[in-house]
Write a protein that holds these residues in place. Structure first.
Motif, mmCIF file in Angstrom:
data_model
loop_
_atom_site.group_PDB
_atom_site.id
_atom_site.type_symbol
_atom_site.label_atom_id
_atom_site.label_comp_id
_atom_site.label_asym_id
_atom_site.label_seq_id
_atom_site.Cartn_x
_atom_site.Cartn_y
_atom_site.Cartn_z
ATOM 1 N N ILE A 66 0.833 -1.200 0.000
ATOM 2 C CA ILE A 66 0.000 0.000 0.000
ATOM 3 C C ILE A 66 0.869 1.253 0.000
ATOM 4 O O ILE A 66 0.654 2.185 -0.785
ATOM 5 C CB ILE A 66 -0.935 0.009 1.227
ATOM 6 N N ASP A 67 1.874 1.271 0.875
ATOM 7 C CA ASP A 67 2.732 2.449 1.013
ATOM 8 C C ASP A 67 3.502 2.765 -0.261
ATOM 9 O O ASP A 67 3.817 3.926 -0.528
ATOM 10 C CB ASP A 67 3.718 2.242 2.173
ATOM 11 N N ASN A 68 3.794 1.739 -1.042
ATOM 12 C CA ASN A 68 4.548 1.928 -2.281
ATOM 13 C C ASN A 68 3.651 1.980 -3.521
ATOM 14 O O ASN A 68 4.131 1.856 -4.653
ATOM 15 C CB ASN A 68 5.584 0.811 -2.432
ATOM 16 N N ASN A 69 2.332 2.160 -3.271
ATOM 17 C CA ASN A 69 1.347 2.317 -4.356
ATOM 18 C C ASN A 69 1.315 1.147 -5.328
ATOM 19 O O ASN A 69 0.967 1.305 -6.494
ATOM 20 C CB ASN A 69 1.614 3.616 -5.123
ATOM 21 N N ILE A 70 1.661 -0.041 -4.831
ATOM 22 C CA ILE A 70 1.552 -1.245 -5.655
ATOM 23 C C ILE A 70 0.100 -1.701 -5.693
ATOM 24 O O ILE A 70 -0.387 -2.201 -6.711
ATOM 25 C CB ILE A 70 2.481 -2.340 -5.110
ATOM 26 N N ILE A 71 -0.594 -1.518 -4.565
ATOM 27 C CA ILE A 71 -2.037 -1.751 -4.500
ATOM 28 C C ILE A 71 -2.690 -0.536 -3.863
ATOM 29 O O ILE A 71 -2.015 0.285 -3.218
ATOM 30 C CB ILE A 71 -2.393 -3.026 -3.694
ATOM 31 N N GLU A 72 -3.990 -0.417 -4.031
ATOM 32 C CA GLU A 72 -4.721 0.712 -3.446
ATOM 33 C C GLU A 72 -5.114 0.439 -2.003
ATOM 34 O O GLU A 72 -5.117 1.339 -1.160
ATOM 35 C CB GLU A 72 -5.963 1.002 -4.282
ATOM 36 N N ALA A 73 -5.449 -0.814 -1.715
ATOM 37 C CA ALA A 73 -5.860 -1.197 -0.366
ATOM 38 C C ALA A 73 -5.614 -2.691 -0.181
ATOM 39 O O ALA A 73 -5.523 -3.450 -1.144
ATOM 40 C CB ALA A 73 -7.328 -0.864 -0.131
ATOM 41 N N GLY A 74 -5.508 -3.094 1.093
ATOM 42 C CA GLY A 74 -5.289 -4.509 1.383
ATOM 43 C C GLY A 74 -5.821 -4.857 2.758
ATOM 44 O O GLY A 74 -5.981 -3.988 3.628
ATOM 45 N N ALA A 75 -6.117 -6.137 2.950
ATOM 46 C CA ALA A 75 -6.667 -6.577 4.228
ATOM 47 C C ALA A 75 -6.371 -8.045 4.446
ATOM 48 O O ALA A 75 -6.185 -8.811 3.496
ATOM 49 C CB ALA A 75 -8.174 -6.345 4.266
ATOM 50 N N ILE A 76 -6.338 -8.434 5.721
ATOM 51 C CA ILE A 76 -6.267 -9.844 6.073
ATOM 52 C C ILE A 76 -7.277 -10.109 7.174
ATOM 53 O O ILE A 76 -7.360 -9.366 8.159
ATOM 54 C CB ILE A 76 -4.844 -10.279 6.500
ATOM 55 N N ASN A 77 -8.058 -11.173 6.984
ATOM 56 C CA ASN A 77 -9.141 -11.536 7.889
ATOM 57 C C ASN A 77 -8.918 -12.967 8.352
ATOM 58 O O ASN A 77 -8.777 -13.873 7.542
ATOM 59 C CB ASN A 77 -10.485 -11.410 7.152
ATOM 60 N N GLY A 78 -8.884 -13.153 9.673
ATOM 61 C CA GLY A 78 -8.763 -14.495 10.218
ATOM 62 C C GLY A 78 -9.938 -14.790 11.126
ATOM 63 O O GLY A 78 -10.017 -14.231 12.227
ATOM 64 N N ALA A 79 -10.884 -15.602 10.655
ATOM 65 C CA ALA A 79 -12.062 -15.983 11.438
ATOM 66 C C ALA A 79 -12.807 -14.773 11.983
ATOM 67 O O ALA A 79 -13.260 -14.761 13.127
ATOM 68 C CB ALA A 79 -11.654 -16.913 12.576
ATOM 69 N N GLY A 80 -12.936 -13.733 11.160
ATOM 70 C CA GLY A 80 -13.727 -12.563 11.543
ATOM 71 C C GLY A 80 -12.945 -11.417 12.136
ATOM 72 O O GLY A 80 -13.459 -10.303 12.258
ATOM 73 N N ASP A 81 -11.689 -11.653 12.526
ATOM 74 C CA ASP A 81 -10.839 -10.585 13.033
ATOM 75 C C ASP A 81 -9.959 -10.091 11.891
ATOM 76 O O ASP A 81 -9.387 -10.907 11.155
ATOM 77 C CB ASP A 81 -9.969 -11.079 14.186
ATOM 78 N N MET A 82 -9.832 -8.778 11.752
ATOM 79 C CA MET A 82 -9.142 -8.275 10.561
ATOM 80 C C MET A 82 -8.339 -7.015 10.813
ATOM 81 O O MET A 82 -8.632 -6.225 11.706
ATOM 82 C CB MET A 82 -10.155 -8.017 9.456
ATOM 83 N N GLN A 83 -7.305 -6.857 9.981
ATOM 84 C CA GLN A 83 -6.512 -5.637 9.914
ATOM 85 C C GLN A 83 -6.595 -5.161 8.480
ATOM 86 O O GLN A 83 -6.370 -5.937 7.542
ATOM 87 C CB GLN A 83 -5.053 -5.903 10.307
ATOM 88 N N VAL A 84 -6.967 -3.884 8.287
ATOM 89 C CA VAL A 84 -7.181 -3.368 6.936
ATOM 90 C C VAL A 84 -6.405 -2.075 6.740
ATOM 91 O O VAL A 84 -6.083 -1.369 7.697
ATOM 92 C CB VAL A 84 -8.678 -3.125 6.649
ATOM 93 N N GLY A 85 -6.140 -1.763 5.477
ATOM 94 C CA GLY A 85 -5.435 -0.522 5.179
ATOM 95 C C GLY A 85 -5.773 -0.009 3.796
ATOM 96 O O GLY A 85 -6.144 -0.774 2.903
ATOM 97 N N THR A 86 -5.633 1.300 3.620
ATOM 98 C CA THR A 86 -5.918 1.960 2.359
ATOM 99 C C THR A 86 -4.892 3.058 2.131
ATOM 100 O O THR A 86 -4.461 3.724 3.084
ATOM 101 C CB THR A 86 -7.332 2.576 2.369
ATOM 102 N N SER A 87 -4.514 3.249 0.898
ATOM 103 C CA SER A 87 -3.575 4.307 0.539
ATOM 104 C C SER A 87 -4.120 5.669 0.956
ATOM 105 O O SER A 87 -5.326 5.921 0.881
ATOM 106 C CB SER A 87 -3.325 4.287 -0.972
ATOM 107 N N LEU A 88 -3.222 6.557 1.384
ATOM 108 C CA LEU A 88 -3.636 7.873 1.863
ATOM 109 C C LEU A 88 -4.333 8.700 0.795
ATOM 110 O O LEU A 88 -5.190 9.535 1.106
ATOM 111 C CB LEU A 88 -2.416 8.637 2.401
ATOM 112 N N ASP A 89 -3.980 8.490 -0.469
ATOM 113 C CA ASP A 89 -4.575 9.290 -1.542
ATOM 114 C C ASP A 89 -5.778 8.587 -2.190
ATOM 115 O O ASP A 89 -6.219 8.960 -3.276
ATOM 116 C CB ASP A 89 -3.537 9.633 -2.611
#
Length: 262
Positions: free
Chosen positions: A128-151
């Motif tokens: 995300i930080d290097n603008n390779i993707i716009e956003a990303g997330a990982i979900n394990g059995a309903g618990d998740m950490q997500v992120g999105t590019s600042l722009d």
């Protein structure tokens, strides 16, 4: 229009869903993401080998069997980190979160959230930080950490299910960067052990880091109304809970803002 690329890995007796967001996935990007997924798969396997209480040769099992901390365990920096954080969590929650419940060291309640957060920070956030993707997330059995590019204007739309009726959504959250953790009991039975009477059947906490909100969600299940209200106010928590009486309580930035029956 954004597109999704999703992968599912089975590790630690649960599915981990990794999602990437971008307006276009060309062959080069897909190859890069496949390599990242391969690295995540290897990493989760190592986490399981270290922390699984079901593997007799894991560091946790060897710790538990001897009833003391093995010196060799502390040559492993991740084991040090999890052990220290689980002890600190017990202290900060006044023992409501206890990695030594029933006298044996078992940090399972912290490891899942910590592992998901670590995977995100180590493998997904750099994309995300290097603008390779716009956003990303990982979900394990309903618990998740997500992120999105600042722009980016993209947000993760997250629905919280009713544990008594999975077809119903009791709350919706729109999050660009952060974590969601849910703990609870349902019709299939109770998996959280506590010396206290369980008053809440499900607690969801929203925050910045999954390892933190995962602990708080567990505390929400094992604490009573008054104790939990203190934790909500002190830690300025945001989320939602359901009681056994069917009462839904919404809390935001430390204040309970709504009370109603489901």
């Amino acid at each position: 229009m954004v597109k999704y690329k999703t992968y599912v890995l089975k590790k630690m007796n649960m599915p981990f869903t990794i999602a990437f967001v971008k307006n276009n996935f060309d062959e080069t990007l897909i190859e890069v993401l496949n390599q990242v997924i391969d690295e995540i798969d290897k990493y989760l396997k190592k986490v399981e080998e270290k922390f699984s209480p079901f593997l007799t040769d894991s560091l946790v099992s060897r710790h538990t069997d001897l009833g003391e901390v093995l010196q060799e365990n502390f040559f492993d920096l991740e084991y040090q980190e999890v052990y220290s954080r689980s002890i600190l969590a017990k202290k900060e929650t006044r023992g409501l979160f206890d990695p030594f419940f029933e006298g044996k060291y078992n940090p399972t309640g912290l490891v899942k959230g910590w592992a998901i957060e670590t995977v995100f920070m180590k493998y997904i956030k750099p994309l995300i930080d290097n603008n390779i993707i716009e956003a990303g997330a990982i979900n394990g059995a309903g618990d998740m950490q997500v992120g999105t590019s600042l722009d980016s204007d993209f947000s993760w739309e997250i629905g919280i299910e009713n544990p008594e009726d999975r077809e119903k959504i009791i709350a919706r959250y729109s999050i660009k960067n952060g974590a969601v953790a849910t703990s609870g009991i349902n019709k299939k039975g109770q998996h959280i052990k506590s010396e206290n009477d369980i008053e809440h059947i499900q607690v969801t906490v929203i925050g910045r880091y999954l390892s933190d909100v995962d602990v708080m969600a567990t505390v929400g299940i094992v604490s009573n109304k008054n104790v939990w209200s203190e934790f909500v106010e002190k830690n300025k928590l945001t989320g939602i809970l359901l009681t056994k009486e069917g009462i839904k309580r919404v809390f935001e930035e430390g204040k309970i803002t709504d009370v109603e029956r489901t």
